[in-house]
Structure formats: structure tokens, C-alpha cells
Design a protein around this motif. Structure first.
Motif, PDB file in Angstrom:
ATOM      1  N   TYR A 242     -14.165  -4.263  16.113  1.00 40.46           N
ATOM      2  CA  TYR A 242     -14.239  -3.034  16.893  1.00 40.46           C
ATOM      3  C   TYR A 242     -14.944  -1.903  16.144  1.00 40.46           C
ATOM      4  O   TYR A 242     -14.899  -0.750  16.577  1.00 40.46           O
ATOM      5  CB  TYR A 242     -12.839  -2.611  17.338  1.00 40.46           C
ATOM      6  CG  TYR A 242     -12.165  -3.666  18.193  1.00 40.46           C
ATOM      7  CD1 TYR A 242     -12.761  -4.134  19.366  1.00 40.46           C
ATOM      8  CD2 TYR A 242     -10.960  -4.232  17.805  1.00 40.46           C
ATOM      9  CE1 TYR A 242     -12.167  -5.115  20.126  1.00 40.46           C
ATOM     10  CE2 TYR A 242     -10.348  -5.215  18.573  1.00 40.46           C
ATOM     11  CZ  TYR A 242     -10.963  -5.658  19.727  1.00 40.46           C
ATOM     12  OH  TYR A 242     -10.370  -6.645  20.495  1.00 40.46           O
ATOM     13  N   ASN A 243     -15.565  -2.216  15.022  1.00 40.27           N
ATOM     14  CA  ASN A 243     -16.417  -1.266  14.295  1.00 40.27           C
ATOM     15  C   ASN A 243     -15.707   0.048  13.972  1.00 40.27           C
ATOM     16  O   ASN A 243     -16.187   1.140  14.284  1.00 40.27           O
ATOM     17  CB  ASN A 243     -17.697  -0.977  15.095  1.00 40.27           C
ATOM     18  CG  ASN A 243     -18.540  -2.213  15.295  1.00 40.27           C
ATOM     19  OD1 ASN A 243     -18.795  -2.964  14.349  1.00 40.27           O
ATOM     20  ND2 ASN A 243     -18.975  -2.455  16.532  1.00 40.27           N
ATOM     21  N   VAL A 244     -14.557  -0.071  13.339  1.00 36.55           N
ATOM     22  CA  VAL A 244     -13.750   1.098  12.989  1.00 36.55           C
ATOM     23  C   VAL A 244     -14.137   1.613  11.604  1.00 36.55           C
ATOM     24  O   VAL A 244     -14.229   0.829  10.648  1.00 36.55           O
ATOM     25  CB  VAL A 244     -12.248   0.736  13.016  1.00 36.55           C
ATOM     26  CG1 VAL A 244     -11.404   1.940  12.587  1.00 36.55           C
ATOM     27  CG2 VAL A 244     -11.836   0.273  14.409  1.00 36.55           C
ATOM     28  N   LYS A 245     -14.369   2.916  11.481  1.00 38.11           N
ATOM     29  CA  LYS A 245     -14.715   3.499  10.182  1.00 38.11           C
ATOM     30  C   LYS A 245     -13.587   4.324   9.582  1.00 38.11           C
ATOM     31  O   LYS A 245     -13.541   4.517   8.368  1.00 38.11           O
ATOM     32  CB  LYS A 245     -15.972   4.382  10.310  1.00 38.11           C
ATOM     33  CG  LYS A 245     -17.265   3.611  10.500  1.00 38.11           C
ATOM     34  CD  LYS A 245     -18.480   4.497  10.291  1.00 38.11           C
ATOM     35  CE  LYS A 245     -18.617   4.925   8.836  1.00 38.11           C
ATOM     36  NZ  LYS A 245     -19.875   5.696   8.588  1.00 38.11           N
ATOM     37  N   GLU A 246     -12.699   4.835  10.418  1.00 33.64           N
ATOM     38  CA  GLU A 246     -11.641   5.721   9.906  1.00 33.64           C
ATOM     39  C   GLU A 246     -10.337   5.444  10.649  1.00 33.64           C
ATOM     40  O   GLU A 246     -10.326   5.231  11.859  1.00 33.64           O
ATOM     41  CB  GLU A 246     -12.038   7.184  10.076  1.00 33.64           C
ATOM     42  CG  GLU A 246     -11.033   8.169   9.491  1.00 33.64           C
ATOM     43  CD  GLU A 246     -11.515   9.615   9.569  1.00 33.64           C
ATOM     44  OE1 GLU A 246     -10.797  10.495   9.057  1.00 33.64           O
ATOM     45  OE2 GLU A 246     -12.604   9.851  10.144  1.00 33.64           O
ATOM     46  N   GLU A 247      -9.245   5.440   9.908  1.00 29.82           N
ATOM     47  CA  GLU A 247      -7.908   5.302  10.488  1.00 29.82           C
ATOM     48  C   GLU A 247      -6.972   6.304   9.811  1.00 29.82           C
ATOM     49  O   GLU A 247      -7.049   6.505   8.599  1.00 29.82           O
ATOM     50  CB  GLU A 247      -7.349   3.892  10.287  1.00 29.82           C
ATOM     51  CG  GLU A 247      -8.147   2.794  10.957  1.00 29.82           C
ATOM     52  CD  GLU A 247      -7.443   1.447  10.869  1.00 29.82           C
ATOM     53  OE1 GLU A 247      -6.225   1.400  11.134  1.00 29.82           O
ATOM     54  OE2 GLU A 247      -8.092   0.447  10.525  1.00 29.82           O
ATOM     55  N   HIS A 248      -6.122   6.908  10.603  1.00 33.32           N
ATOM     56  CA  HIS A 248      -5.153   7.862  10.065  1.00 33.32           C
ATOM     57  C   HIS A 248      -3.864   7.657  10.849  1.00 33.32           C
ATOM     58  O   HIS A 248      -3.836   7.855  12.070  1.00 33.32           O
ATOM     59  CB  HIS A 248      -5.673   9.291  10.235  1.00 33.32           C
ATOM     60  CG  HIS A 248      -5.037  10.286   9.324  1.00 33.32           C
ATOM     61  ND1 HIS A 248      -5.351  11.626   9.316  1.00 33.32           N
ATOM     62  CD2 HIS A 248      -4.077  10.144   8.365  1.00 33.32           C
ATOM     63  CE1 HIS A 248      -4.631  12.256   8.406  1.00 33.32           C
ATOM     64  NE2 HIS A 248      -3.850  11.379   7.821  1.00 33.32           N
ATOM     65  N   PHE A 249      -2.795   7.243  10.183  1.00 32.83           N
ATOM     66  CA  PHE A 249      -1.590   6.839  10.902  1.00 32.83           C
ATOM     67  C   PHE A 249      -0.361   6.941  10.017  1.00 32.83           C
ATOM     68  O   PHE A 249      -0.454   7.110   8.798  1.00 32.83           O
ATOM     69  CB  PHE A 249      -1.726   5.389  11.404  1.00 32.83           C
ATOM     70  CG  PHE A 249      -1.979   4.379  10.310  1.00 32.83           C
ATOM     71  CD1 PHE A 249      -0.937   3.884   9.531  1.00 32.83           C
ATOM     72  CD2 PHE A 249      -3.263   3.913  10.054  1.00 32.83           C
ATOM     73  CE1 PHE A 249      -1.157   2.969   8.525  1.00 32.83           C
ATOM     74  CE2 PHE A 249      -3.494   2.992   9.036  1.00 32.83           C
ATOM     75  CZ  PHE A 249      -2.445   2.519   8.279  1.00 32.83           C
ATOM     76  N   MET A 250       0.811   6.809  10.655  1.00 29.98           N
ATOM     77  CA  MET A 250       2.067   6.636   9.937  1.00 29.98           C
ATOM     78  C   MET A 250       2.782   5.429  10.534  1.00 29.98           C
ATOM     79  O   MET A 250       2.725   5.175  11.731  1.00 29.98           O
ATOM     80  CB  MET A 250       2.940   7.892  10.024  1.00 29.98           C
ATOM     81  CG  MET A 250       3.248   8.367  11.419  1.00 29.98           C
ATOM     82  SD  MET A 250       4.438   9.752  11.443  1.00 29.98           S
ATOM     83  CE  MET A 250       3.488  11.060  10.718  1.00 29.98           C
ATOM     84  N   SER A 251       3.468   4.670   9.659  1.00 29.12           N
ATOM     85  CA  SER A 251       4.079   3.427  10.119  1.00 29.12           C
ATOM     86  C   SER A 251       5.207   3.023   9.183  1.00 29.12           C
ATOM     87  O   SER A 251       5.090   3.145   7.959  1.00 29.12           O
ATOM     88  CB  SER A 251       3.033   2.305  10.168  1.00 29.12           C
ATOM     89  OG  SER A 251       3.616   1.057  10.517  1.00 29.12           O
ATOM     90  N   LEU A 252       6.300   2.509   9.764  1.00 27.12           N
ATOM     91  CA  LEU A 252       7.340   1.883   8.965  1.00 27.12           C
ATOM     92  C   LEU A 252       6.903   0.464   8.644  1.00 27.12           C
ATOM     93  O   LEU A 252       6.443  -0.268   9.536  1.00 27.12           O
ATOM     94  CB  LEU A 252       8.675   1.881   9.709  1.00 27.12           C
ATOM     95  CG  LEU A 252       9.884   1.368   8.916  1.00 27.12           C
ATOM     96  CD1 LEU A 252      11.115   2.211   9.222  1.00 27.12           C
ATOM     97  CD2 LEU A 252      10.187  -0.096   9.223  1.00 27.12           C
ATOM     98  N   CYS A 253       7.013   0.058   7.387  1.00 28.35           N
ATOM     99  CA  CYS A 253       6.558  -1.267   6.958  1.00 28.35           C
ATOM    100  C   CYS A 253       7.701  -2.038   6.316  1.00 28.35           C
ATOM    101  O   CYS A 253       8.399  -1.515   5.445  1.00 28.35           O
ATOM    102  CB  CYS A 253       5.436  -1.156   5.920  1.00 28.35           C
ATOM    103  SG  CYS A 253       4.000  -0.231   6.461  1.00 28.35           S
ATOM    104  N   TYR A 254       7.878  -3.291   6.719  1.00 28.32           N
ATOM    105  CA  TYR A 254       8.718  -4.194   5.938  1.00 28.32           C
ATOM    106  C   TYR A 254       8.021  -4.449   4.608  1.00 28.32           C
ATOM    107  O   TYR A 254       6.793  -4.447   4.511  1.00 28.32           O
ATOM    108  CB  TYR A 254       8.902  -5.526   6.655  1.00 28.32           C
ATOM    109  CG  TYR A 254       9.649  -5.466   7.958  1.00 28.32           C
ATOM    110  CD1 TYR A 254      10.727  -4.603   8.142  1.00 28.32           C
ATOM    111  CD2 TYR A 254       9.287  -6.292   9.023  1.00 28.32           C
ATOM    112  CE1 TYR A 254      11.414  -4.567   9.337  1.00 28.32           C
ATOM    113  CE2 TYR A 254       9.971  -6.260  10.230  1.00 28.32           C
ATOM    114  CZ  TYR A 254      11.034  -5.391  10.378  1.00 28.32           C
ATOM    115  OH  TYR A 254      11.712  -5.353  11.574  1.00 28.32           O
ATOM    116  N   ALA A 255       8.809  -4.711   3.567  1.00 30.37           N
ATOM    117  CA  ALA A 255       8.246  -4.925   2.232  1.00 30.37           C
ATOM    118  C   ALA A 255       7.217  -6.060   2.260  1.00 30.37           C
ATOM    119  O   ALA A 255       7.505  -7.165   2.705  1.00 30.37           O
ATOM    120  CB  ALA A 255       9.351  -5.263   1.241  1.00 30.37           C
ATOM    121  N   GLY A 256       6.014  -5.757   1.799  1.00 30.76           N
ATOM    122  CA  GLY A 256       4.954  -6.757   1.719  1.00 30.76           C
ATOM    123  C   GLY A 256       4.188  -6.971   3.003  1.00 30.76           C
ATOM    124  O   GLY A 256       3.270  -7.792   3.049  1.00 30.76           O
TER     125      GLY A 256
END
Length: 388
Positions: A165-179
Motif C-alpha cells: 500500500y506504499n506507506v511512508k509514515e505511520e503514527h499510532f498507539m497500541s497495546l502490545c503483547y510481549a514480543g
């Protein structure tokens, strides 16, 4: 294999702010939370008892490689991101990728039993009223996941377009499981996207397709509703496994919310099967861990039982109209063995609610809880990341 020790529930929500390339952001996650990631790899029963032994077989390695090459073709940037996590944490990449494959490998090999005796999952409530727009979400996971998660606020800038999808920039917040990569829990991005995920254990899984973890990671880069549907449909490849996505875009003038059930398509093998429900202003919606609209076999009977119990609990309440209603419903412990809020205080419980997020779409904040939201205060309330 459980040589690590499961600690009591920690009253903490670790938050990392990071910026860089995909690899650099992944490396920062791995370096910052390396000890947590290493411990989780020791504790993870599915990884050690099922995924790794199957990976060691010739057919298992073939399926692993086919799926890895498929993801590299569509989303090479997210493979680099995961390589960064592995390098930063000083752990083997294949173990992290196996976690993202989840049940795809055992199902492709017709390995029995699959993860059928563990009713993992999450509950999501959407309130879409004129005076209150809230998305509330419990993150339920295997007990060894307790205390093994963190919240990431990331700004990724690439020197050239990335992926299909030819993405150049991302800005986000997310909860992540370890790893794990961001995206497969509760999330928000700078384009005003807010979404949460409910795992669904479909009987039909496909090797060599795109695992749901990577489709929801790609969702973090979308900027409008059409973009989101395009990512989930994944034309040319299609989803390898199933989940439910609850989302909205803050800039949508219709103020529409959505629940999308996504599954591998039994007819068209080159795109996902999607069932979309609109939740207009003035309505609410609940979703747990079963297909409500897609007619496909589901593999995890206990997950279905748990989902039915939680939906029955929600149905006993009057329709929620404010954030307090949502917090009380997500903290409900009246459902017996399959409560909405899951924690009996013992380590022998297979599944626990590890965190709760309350996204206030009007105040543009997310409140994070590591304990029962009906009994405790939020550990932190963070402002949304939004483009100016």
C-alpha cells in the motif's frame, strides 16, 4: 513448559514512546522490554508445547516458510519491524513469528488437539450516542500473558514507500503483547482511527496467506474507512485466520462505527471474507469471540461458551449511555466461570483479563486499566495521536 514464575497482577502499564524506521522502532521495543519478552517466550505453553515442535518437522517448516514469504511479499516492512524486536530483545526471530502464526501451523498440519481447551478472547462495547461516543475493550489472554504487555506510541518515517500500500509514515498507539507487533489488541492512529480486536477461532485456516496479526498491523496505517476495508479484504492473498474488528474514524462526518467479522474465504482463496455491520449514531454494539454473522465452523467450543456467557451478561444491562456504564459492564464478575472480567486470583486459571482500555471519542483520550475498571481508577489517560 513453564519454568518461569507467573507473578501476581502488577499495578503498572509500561508505556514506550519511540520514533524511527520500522526496524528501529521494533528494536526499541525489543531493547526496552527484552527481559519481559524473554520471560514470555519461556512461559508460553502454546509456543513451547505445540508451535516449536511442529516447526521442527519438515512439513511444519515448509508451512512456516510459505507464510513468511507471503507476508514478506505484501508487508516486508513489518517483517523488518519484527526482526528489530527480535534483535533488540536478543531472541530468535522464528519464535516471534510462530507467535504471530498462532494456530495456523497446527491446523495446517491437522495437529490435534489444537488450542481448544483455552477460552481466550476479548470483549468490546461501542456506545455511539450524541453525547457519549466510547469504545471500551477488555484484553483477555492466557494467564502467562499477565504482566507481559506494554503500550507503544510510535512514529515511523520511511525514506520510500513501503509494502503493497506504499506507506511512508505511520503514527499510532497500541497495546502490545510481549514480543508481538502492534495492532492486534486496542489501538489508535494519527488519522483518527480507533479500533479493537476480538479473536475468533475459525475451523478453516489457510497456510501461505496473511495472518490476522499482520492485517491488523497494516490497519494502523490506514487513513479512512475505504482504506480499512481494503486492508482487511487483502485482495490477492486473503486472511489466514479469523477475528472481529471494531472501529471508527473520528473525522468521518457520519460518525459511523463498524464491526467487521473477517475470516478466510471458503470460496475465493485470494481475499478475505468480510461481514460488515454499521453502528450509526444513536446505537450501541457488543462483540466477543464468535461469529455473529459469518456462517463458518468454529474450533474452540469453550471460547464460544465464554462468548455466549459474556453476551448474556451484557444483555442483562440496560443499553449503556456513558463511560461509567461501560466500565461497570467490562468489570462485571457475575457470569460464573465465564465472567466478563476474568481473574479468580489464582495462577491455575487458564485465562485472565490482563488490561482494559476506554477510548473516549469525544474527549479524544484513552484510559488504561491494569485492574478491574469498575473498582479502580485508570493508571493513565493519554491523549489521542492526531494529525494537525
Amino acid at each position: 513448559m513453564s519454568s518461569g514464575k507467573i507473578l501476581p497482577r502488577r499495578q503498572a502499564v509500561p508505556v514506550l514512546y519511540t520514533r524511527g524506521t520500522h526496524y528501529e522502532v521494533g528494536f526499541d521495543m525489543g531493547r526496552t522490554f527484552g527481559s519481559m519478552i524473554k520471560n514470555f517466550l519461556i512461559l508460553s505453553n502454546p509456543l513451547n508445547e505445540t508451535y516449536l515442535p511442529l516447526y521442527q518437522s519438515p512439513k511444519g517448516r515448509q508451512i512456516y516458510n510459505e507464510t513468511l514469504e507471503s507476508v514478506k511479499e505484501s508487508f516486508p516492512q513489518y517483517i523488518r519491524e519484527l526482526e528489530g524486536v527480535a534483535d533488540g530483545a536478543e531472541v530468535e526471530f522464528h519464535k516471534l513469528f510462530l507467535l504471530h502464526l498462532d494456530e495456523i501451523l497446527p491446523q495446517a498440519l491437522k495437529h490435534q488437539p489444537r488450542n481448544k481447551n483455552q477460552p481466550t478472547g476479548c470483549s468490546t462495547i461501542i456506545v455511539n450516542q450524541k453525547d457519549c461516543r466510547v469504545l471500551g475493550h477488555t484484553e483477555d489472554a492466557l494467564t502467562e500473558t499477565l504482566n507481559h504487555y506494554y503500550f507503544v506510541v510510535a512514529h515511523i518515517i520511511s525514506d520510500k514507500p513501503q509494502g503493497k500500500y506504499n506507506v511512508k509514515e505511520e503514527h499510532f498507539m497500541s497495546l502490545c503483547y510481549a514480543g508481538h507487533l502492534p495492532g492486534y489488541t486496542m489501538n489508535q492512529n494519527a488519522h483518527g482511527l480507533v479500533f479493537s480486536i476480538n479473536t475468533i477461532s475459525a475451523e478453516l485456516l489457510r497456510a501461505g496467506k496473511t495472518p490476522r496479526h499482520f492485517l491488523t498491523r497494516a490497519l494502523l496505517a490506514t487513513s479512512n474507512v475505504d482504506d480499512a476495508f481494503r486492508v482487511l479484504k487483502d485482495a490477492g492473498v486473503g486472511a489466514a485466520d479469523a477475528c472481529s474488528i471494531n472501529f471508527t474514524f473520528l473525522l468521518d462526518p457520519r460518525q459511523m462505527c463498524y464491526n467487521v467479522e473477517m475470516a478466510p474465504s471458503p470460496e475465493r482463496k485470494d481475499e478475505s471474507h468480510l461481514s460488515i455491520r454499521e453502528i450509526p449514531l444513536g446505537e450501541h454494539n457488543y462483540h466477543t469471540n464468535q461469529f455473529d454473522r459469518i456462517r463458518q465452523d468454529q474450533a474452540n467450543e469453550l471460547m464460544i461458551d465464554s462468548s455466549i456467557s459474556r453476551m448474556r451478561t451484557f444483555g442483562g444491562y440496560r443499553p449503556p449511555t456513558n463511560e461509567e456504564d461501560v466500565r461497570h459492564m467490562l468489570g462485571d464478575v457475575s457470569g460464573g466461570h465465564y465472567c466478563v472480567w476474568r481473574d479468580n486470583g489464582r495462577c491455575d486459571e487458564p485465562v485472565k483479563t490482563i488490561a482494559v482500555g476506554i477510548f473516549d471519542l469525544k474527549s479524544k483520550t484513552v484510559s488504561l486499566y491494569s485492574d478491574n475498571p469498575s473498582l479502580t481508577q485508570a493508571h493513565c489517560t493519554l491523549p489521542f495521536i492526531l494529525n494537525k
